[in-house]
Design a protein around this motif. Sequence first.
Motif, PDB file in Angstrom:
ATOM      1  N   ARG A  36      47.006  36.292  36.835  1.00 57.69           N
ATOM      2  CA  ARG A  36      46.831  36.608  35.424  1.00 57.69           C
ATOM      3  C   ARG A  36      47.808  35.837  34.576  1.00 57.69           C
ATOM      4  O   ARG A  36      48.882  35.538  34.991  1.00 57.69           O
ATOM      5  CB  ARG A  36      47.068  38.107  35.209  1.00 57.69           C
TER       6      ARG A  36
ATOM      7  N   LEU B  94      37.421  45.078  36.247  1.00 56.08           N
ATOM      8  CA  LEU B  94      37.907  44.365  37.430  1.00 56.08           C
ATOM      9  C   LEU B  94      38.817  43.211  37.024  1.00 56.08           C
ATOM     10  O   LEU B  94      39.615  42.719  37.823  1.00 56.08           O
ATOM     11  CB  LEU B  94      36.723  43.830  38.242  1.00 56.08           C
TER      12      LEU B  94
ATOM     13  N   ARG C 144      43.480  43.682  41.355  1.00 55.85           N
ATOM     14  CA  ARG C 144      42.013  43.536  41.348  1.00 55.85           C
ATOM     15  C   ARG C 144      41.580  42.153  40.890  1.00 55.85           C
ATOM     16  O   ARG C 144      40.701  41.531  41.465  1.00 55.85           O
ATOM     17  CB  ARG C 144      41.392  44.588  40.417  1.00 55.85           C
ATOM     18  N   GLU C 145      42.195  41.692  39.824  1.00 55.29           N
ATOM     19  CA  GLU C 145      41.766  40.404  39.250  1.00 55.29           C
ATOM     20  C   GLU C 145      41.980  39.267  40.231  1.00 55.29           C
ATOM     21  O   GLU C 145      41.115  38.412  40.410  1.00 55.29           O
ATOM     22  CB  GLU C 145      42.539  40.149  37.959  1.00 55.29           C
TER      23      GLU C 145
ATOM     24  N   SER D   4      41.525  54.059  43.145  1.00 56.46           N
ATOM     25  CA  SER D   4      42.759  53.395  42.720  1.00 56.46           C
ATOM     26  C   SER D   4      43.250  52.526  43.864  1.00 56.46           C
ATOM     27  O   SER D   4      42.831  52.692  45.008  1.00 56.46           O
ATOM     28  CB  SER D   4      43.831  54.433  42.366  1.00 56.46           C
TER      29      SER D   4
ATOM     30  N   MET E  50      39.436  39.402  42.917  1.00 54.39           N
ATOM     31  CA  MET E  50      38.092  39.025  42.473  1.00 54.39           C
ATOM     32  C   MET E  50      37.965  37.526  42.259  1.00 54.39           C
ATOM     33  O   MET E  50      36.963  36.919  42.584  1.00 54.39           O
ATOM     34  CB  MET E  50      37.762  39.717  41.143  1.00 54.39           C
ATOM     35  N   THR E  51      38.996  36.947  41.676  1.00 53.04           N
ATOM     36  CA  THR E  51      38.857  35.564  41.214  1.00 53.04           C
ATOM     37  C   THR E  51      39.764  34.583  41.941  1.00 53.04           C
ATOM     38  O   THR E  51      39.561  33.383  41.841  1.00 53.04           O
ATOM     39  CB  THR E  51      39.202  35.473  39.715  1.00 53.04           C
TER      40      THR E  51
ATOM     41  N   GLN F  44      40.169  53.559  35.651  1.00 51.74           N
ATOM     42  CA  GLN F  44      39.507  54.500  36.574  1.00 51.74           C
ATOM     43  C   GLN F  44      38.452  55.333  35.859  1.00 51.74           C
ATOM     44  O   GLN F  44      37.362  55.562  36.379  1.00 51.74           O
ATOM     45  CB  GLN F  44      40.543  55.435  37.184  1.00 51.74           C
TER      46      GLN F  44
ATOM     47  N   LEU G 265      35.754  47.978  44.619  1.00 52.57           N
ATOM     48  CA  LEU G 265      36.757  47.978  43.549  1.00 52.57           C
ATOM     49  C   LEU G 265      36.152  48.358  42.200  1.00 52.57           C
ATOM     50  O   LEU G 265      36.877  48.709  41.274  1.00 52.57           O
ATOM     51  CB  LEU G 265      37.435  46.604  43.454  1.00 52.57           C
ATOM     52  N   ALA G 266      34.831  48.286  42.105  1.00 51.81           N
ATOM     53  CA  ALA G 266      34.167  48.679  40.848  1.00 51.81           C
ATOM     54  C   ALA G 266      33.973  50.198  40.755  1.00 51.81           C
ATOM     55  O   ALA G 266      33.478  50.692  39.757  1.00 51.81           O
ATOM     56  CB  ALA G 266      32.823  47.975  40.729  1.00 51.81           C
TER      57      ALA G 266
ATOM     58  N   GLU H 280      33.973  43.723  45.911  1.00 49.45           N
ATOM     59  CA  GLU H 280      33.675  43.944  44.489  1.00 49.45           C
ATOM     60  C   GLU H 280      33.008  45.303  44.243  1.00 49.45           C
ATOM     61  O   GLU H 280      33.467  46.045  43.362  1.00 49.45           O
ATOM     62  CB  GLU H 280      32.811  42.807  43.935  1.00 49.45           C
TER      63      GLU H 280
ATOM     64  N   ARG I 108      35.427  53.222  35.180  1.00 49.89           N
ATOM     65  CA  ARG I 108      34.675  52.924  36.413  1.00 49.89           C
ATOM     66  C   ARG I 108      33.913  54.149  36.922  1.00 49.89           C
ATOM     67  O   ARG I 108      32.900  54.011  37.591  1.00 49.89           O
ATOM     68  CB  ARG I 108      35.613  52.379  37.497  1.00 49.89           C
TER      69      ARG I 108
END
Lengths: 331, 241
Positions: free
Chosen positions: B241, A71, B232-233, B98, B236-237, A92, B93-94, B90, A95
């Motif tokens: 990046r 993630l 995603r990052e 895609s 999440m946060t 992918q 997305l885990a 989360e 996961r």
Amino acid sequence: MTSANEAATDLLAPGGKREAPALVVDHLTKRFGPRVAFSDVSFDVAYGEVFGFLGPNGAGKTTTVRTLGTLIAPTSGRASVAGIPLTPRNGQQIRARISIMPESPGLYLRLTVAENLRCFAGLYELADAGGRIERALKAVNLTERANDPCGSLSKGLRQRVALARAILNEPAVLFLDEPTSGLDPVAAREVHELITSLRARGVTIFLTTHRLEEAERLCDRVAILNTTLRLIGRPDELREQLFTRNLEVRTHAPLPDPGRVFAGLKDVESWQQTPSGSYLLAVTDPDAAAPGVARALVGSDADVLSIAESRHSLEDVYLELIDEDVEAKRR
Amino acid sequence: MKFSWTRVRAIFHKELRDYRRNRFIVYTMGVLPLIFITIPIIEIFAIPASAQLSTRAGLPLLYLLIIPAIVPSTLAAYSVVGEREQGTLEPVLATPISREEFLVGKALAALVPTLGIAYLLFGIFFAVVALFANSVVASAVFDRSHLLVLLLFTPLLAGWSIWVGIAISARSSDVRAAQQLGVFASVPPLAVVVLMSLKVIDPTLALALGLAAVLLVFDGIGWRAVAAMFDRERLMTGARR
């Protein structure tokens, strides 16, 4: 929870012992701008191992889980998860072979338990979704609640639904972030039993927890993280690394001259009297030292109540390390 | 891994189930469009047969086009930030999904009900006009250009609103702010339709098709832009990046 354990066993395909580790983490670092989430972390975890990941709030535990769960991208270092190198291209694929149960259950509260699981069965493209859902619910003892909206469930039950969701895809590596947070002791014990049964099936479990007694009971090895990895090993190894081993001697009355009793014993390195009146003897090997100590006590006419190894808990290890870090920061 | 329609379907069905049980969304999808059909019906019945019929009849139809522009924007604006607020992002997305599959699932879940509602209400509107309006007014309403604009621009306007809404949602931290911005950002393409309906731009078939093609391109660009900014990052946060 025998039936639940059986269900967990049914649910997870035989993993078997594999040669390569399930997780390999090699000098992994994650920074958010100038802030370091975790730095230079290295460890590996074998298939079927329950690996505890401990640390204070803000130590980087959840960020580590998210990084290994693809993630979040690491800033530097390498890792492989379920035998697959951790690269953006493999996200992918990784996961598909793992599962993450975050601290907050993250359920769709307007959907029923079964609808939540059906959605995730679709996301994992599972064949026999109905059967998998049924077995996952059985594993967490929630079959009766399958048609209840998740919003109507207690926190403990929601946590169990999240756990059912996490085992739905038969993961090779299961990341559990505080799985028993907010659960009553009975529910927590059921989760512990489920973790044990998953391990028996070869599922690797990466467990972050604040409950040190939980880590001590469940984990084959633990790592203590405080931005950097402070210590890693089996709980008893960590105790030995940090603390001298002790024999605790309790007598009916204080010894008139304890120095004379303990000083000459070859396995006793030092001794001290505790505030409670017992004697704590630093020894290299408690089993070897105990008979000599007993003889010396009897020889001095002491009324011995007990001679036992004084064990430091994992909590002692944890607090010792974290206190060291706090002290180091102050300096 | 190749694009999976199974995963798209999982998101799509989950969204529809969730919408059905969300009062705010039921209101937005059900009650709000009724306002945008009631007003044009009243206006149509207020038009005298002697008026400049084509322009006067075109104006009420504009209200109908607000439906595909506004309705999906609220859904799309909720799509990412809503999941984040609920803590459901989360776990989703885990999974192996895609970003393209996630976005297509979300977009279809906003598009399909929007089209259903929009075309249903258009049908009701035209049925009411055909049955009860003055025949001269009714024939002006059934003008080819009006029908073409409605049919052609409804999915395109909805598509634009959806991508803009999802883009805003992916960058927002508050559901209400995202929805307000989403509605606001979905309005500009309506300007073209307004100009056509008011005959400022002559609504020829070629022009309508041309503008529709442009909007289609914009929809495609919107889709690519949203896919590129879906990180995603960051989700999440909240950190770049």
